[in-house]
Scaffold this motif. Structure first.
Motif, mmCIF file in Angstrom:
data_model
loop_
_atom_site.group_PDB
_atom_site.id
_atom_site.type_symbol
_atom_site.label_atom_id
_atom_site.label_comp_id
_atom_site.label_asym_id
_atom_site.label_seq_id
_atom_site.Cartn_x
_atom_site.Cartn_y
_atom_site.Cartn_z
ATOM 1 N N TYR A 30 2.230 -3.726 -6.339
ATOM 2 C CA TYR A 30 3.334 -3.991 -7.265
ATOM 3 C C TYR A 30 2.852 -4.838 -8.433
ATOM 4 O O TYR A 30 1.931 -5.651 -8.296
ATOM 5 C CB TYR A 30 4.446 -4.774 -6.561
ATOM 6 C CG TYR A 30 5.314 -3.965 -5.647
ATOM 7 C CD1 TYR A 30 6.519 -3.435 -6.096
ATOM 8 C CD2 TYR A 30 4.949 -3.734 -4.321
ATOM 9 C CE1 TYR A 30 7.342 -2.702 -5.252
ATOM 10 C CE2 TYR A 30 5.763 -2.999 -3.469
ATOM 11 C CZ TYR A 30 6.954 -2.483 -3.947
ATOM 12 O OH TYR A 30 7.763 -1.753 -3.119
ATOM 13 N N ASP A 85 0.058 3.337 -3.813
ATOM 14 C CA ASP A 85 -0.362 3.029 -2.449
ATOM 15 C C ASP A 85 -1.764 2.426 -2.448
ATOM 16 O O ASP A 85 -2.644 2.868 -3.189
ATOM 17 C CB ASP A 85 -0.389 4.296 -1.598
ATOM 18 C CG ASP A 85 0.980 4.929 -1.440
ATOM 19 O OD1 ASP A 85 1.988 4.212 -1.581
ATOM 20 O OD2 ASP A 85 1.038 6.135 -1.178
ATOM 21 N N ARG A 87 6.557 -0.728 -8.736
ATOM 22 C CA ARG A 87 5.639 -0.263 -7.703
ATOM 23 C C ARG A 87 4.625 0.668 -8.351
ATOM 24 O O ARG A 87 4.984 1.717 -8.870
ATOM 25 C CB ARG A 87 6.383 0.436 -6.583
ATOM 26 C CG ARG A 87 5.493 0.733 -5.400
ATOM 27 C CD ARG A 87 6.312 1.066 -4.201
ATOM 28 N NE ARG A 87 6.079 2.459 -3.871
ATOM 29 C CZ ARG A 87 6.690 3.096 -2.898
ATOM 30 N NH1 ARG A 87 7.608 2.483 -2.181
ATOM 31 N NH2 ARG A 87 6.409 4.335 -2.652
ATOM 32 N N ASP A 107 0.794 1.019 5.391
ATOM 33 C CA ASP A 107 1.780 1.188 4.325
ATOM 34 C C ASP A 107 1.737 0.093 3.257
ATOM 35 O O ASP A 107 2.766 -0.424 2.842
ATOM 36 C CB ASP A 107 3.175 1.278 4.950
ATOM 37 C CG ASP A 107 4.185 1.946 4.038
ATOM 38 O OD1 ASP A 107 3.784 2.673 3.121
ATOM 39 O OD2 ASP A 107 5.396 1.724 4.261
ATOM 40 N N TYR A 108 0.529 -0.238 2.786
ATOM 41 C CA TYR A 108 0.404 -1.228 1.720
ATOM 42 C C TYR A 108 0.766 -0.600 0.388
ATOM 43 O O TYR A 108 0.368 0.509 0.067
ATOM 44 C CB TYR A 108 -1.020 -1.763 1.641
ATOM 45 C CG TYR A 108 -1.397 -2.773 2.694
ATOM 46 C CD1 TYR A 108 -0.520 -3.159 3.694
ATOM 47 C CD2 TYR A 108 -2.658 -3.350 2.692
ATOM 48 C CE1 TYR A 108 -0.880 -4.091 4.639
ATOM 49 C CE2 TYR A 108 -3.028 -4.279 3.635
ATOM 50 C CZ TYR A 108 -2.148 -4.655 4.604
ATOM 51 O OH TYR A 108 -2.504 -5.575 5.547
ATOM 52 N N LYS A 109 1.514 -1.338 -0.404
ATOM 53 C CA LYS A 109 1.921 -0.919 -1.744
ATOM 54 C C LYS A 109 1.471 -1.978 -2.745
ATOM 55 O O LYS A 109 1.458 -3.171 -2.447
ATOM 56 C CB LYS A 109 3.441 -0.757 -1.845
ATOM 57 C CG LYS A 109 4.054 0.162 -0.818
ATOM 58 C CD LYS A 109 3.582 1.584 -0.941
ATOM 59 C CE LYS A 109 4.262 2.446 0.113
ATOM 60 N NZ LYS A 109 3.614 3.718 0.288
ATOM 61 N N GLU A 116 5.074 -2.354 3.094
ATOM 62 C CA GLU A 116 6.444 -1.840 3.001
ATOM 63 C C GLU A 116 7.079 -1.669 4.380
ATOM 64 O O GLU A 116 8.247 -2.004 4.584
ATOM 65 C CB GLU A 116 6.427 -0.506 2.252
ATOM 66 C CG GLU A 116 7.719 -0.145 1.591
ATOM 67 C CD GLU A 116 8.047 -1.023 0.386
ATOM 68 O OE1 GLU A 116 9.213 -1.419 0.292
ATOM 69 O OE2 GLU A 116 7.182 -1.303 -0.446
#
Length: 155
Positions: free
Chosen positions: A91, A115, A112, A87-89, A143
């Motif tokens: 930003y 993904d 954001r 779940d890397y986002k 996240e």
């Protein structure tokens, strides 16, 4: 005593299995990463570049990134590597951060982008209307576990 050791050994095996699954599953389900040539192709056309480094305050052996990040008008590209995780986002931030505390404090001011699904290089398209010039820093954040991974200042 024998029963207690048996329970403890099974709980330990369960914990190790769970931890291994959290680490390995994102690697197994990740799509094919862009090639090094594809990632590096965006460097000459990028408006800005930044560097992900392993030595940031909240980066550690399991949470790190390294490489060159190219920020362009249509995408953000990493020619490098990230520690695998779920779940890397990605930003964009108005200020450089290198700790979880700073990330949480500034998150309402951040954007954001999208993904991050690969760990050897990535290309994340910028949403329509996003202007990277309004920000200074690109950040990778987990996240699910609220974990800082890495950041690079480009302006």
């Amino acid at each position: 005593m024998k029963r207690l050791l048996l329970i403890a050994s099974h709980l330990s095996a369960l914990a190790v299995g769970f931890a291994a699954g959290v680490y390995v599953l994102p690697i197994l389900i990740a799509p094919d990463a862009p090639t090094q040539q594809q990632a590096e192709a965006s460097l000459p056309t990028a408006q800005w570049t930044a560097t992900f480094r392993r030595d940031l305050k909240d980066s550690d052996a399991l949470h790190w990134g390294e490489g060159v990040v190219a920020i362009g008008a249509k995408s953000i590209t990493l020619a490098g590597k990230l520690a695998p995780g779920p779940d890397y986002k990605l930003y964009l931030s108005p200020e450089f951060v290198e700790t979880e505390t700073d990330f949480v404090r500034l998150k309402p001011q951040m954007l954001r982008v999208g993904d991050v699904k690969t760990f050897d290089n990535f290309i994340v398209p910028l949403p329509e209307g996003v202007d990277p010039a309004k920000f200074t820093t690109v950040i990778v954040w987990c996240e699910t576990f609220s974990q800082f991974i890495t950041a690079g200042k480009y302006r």
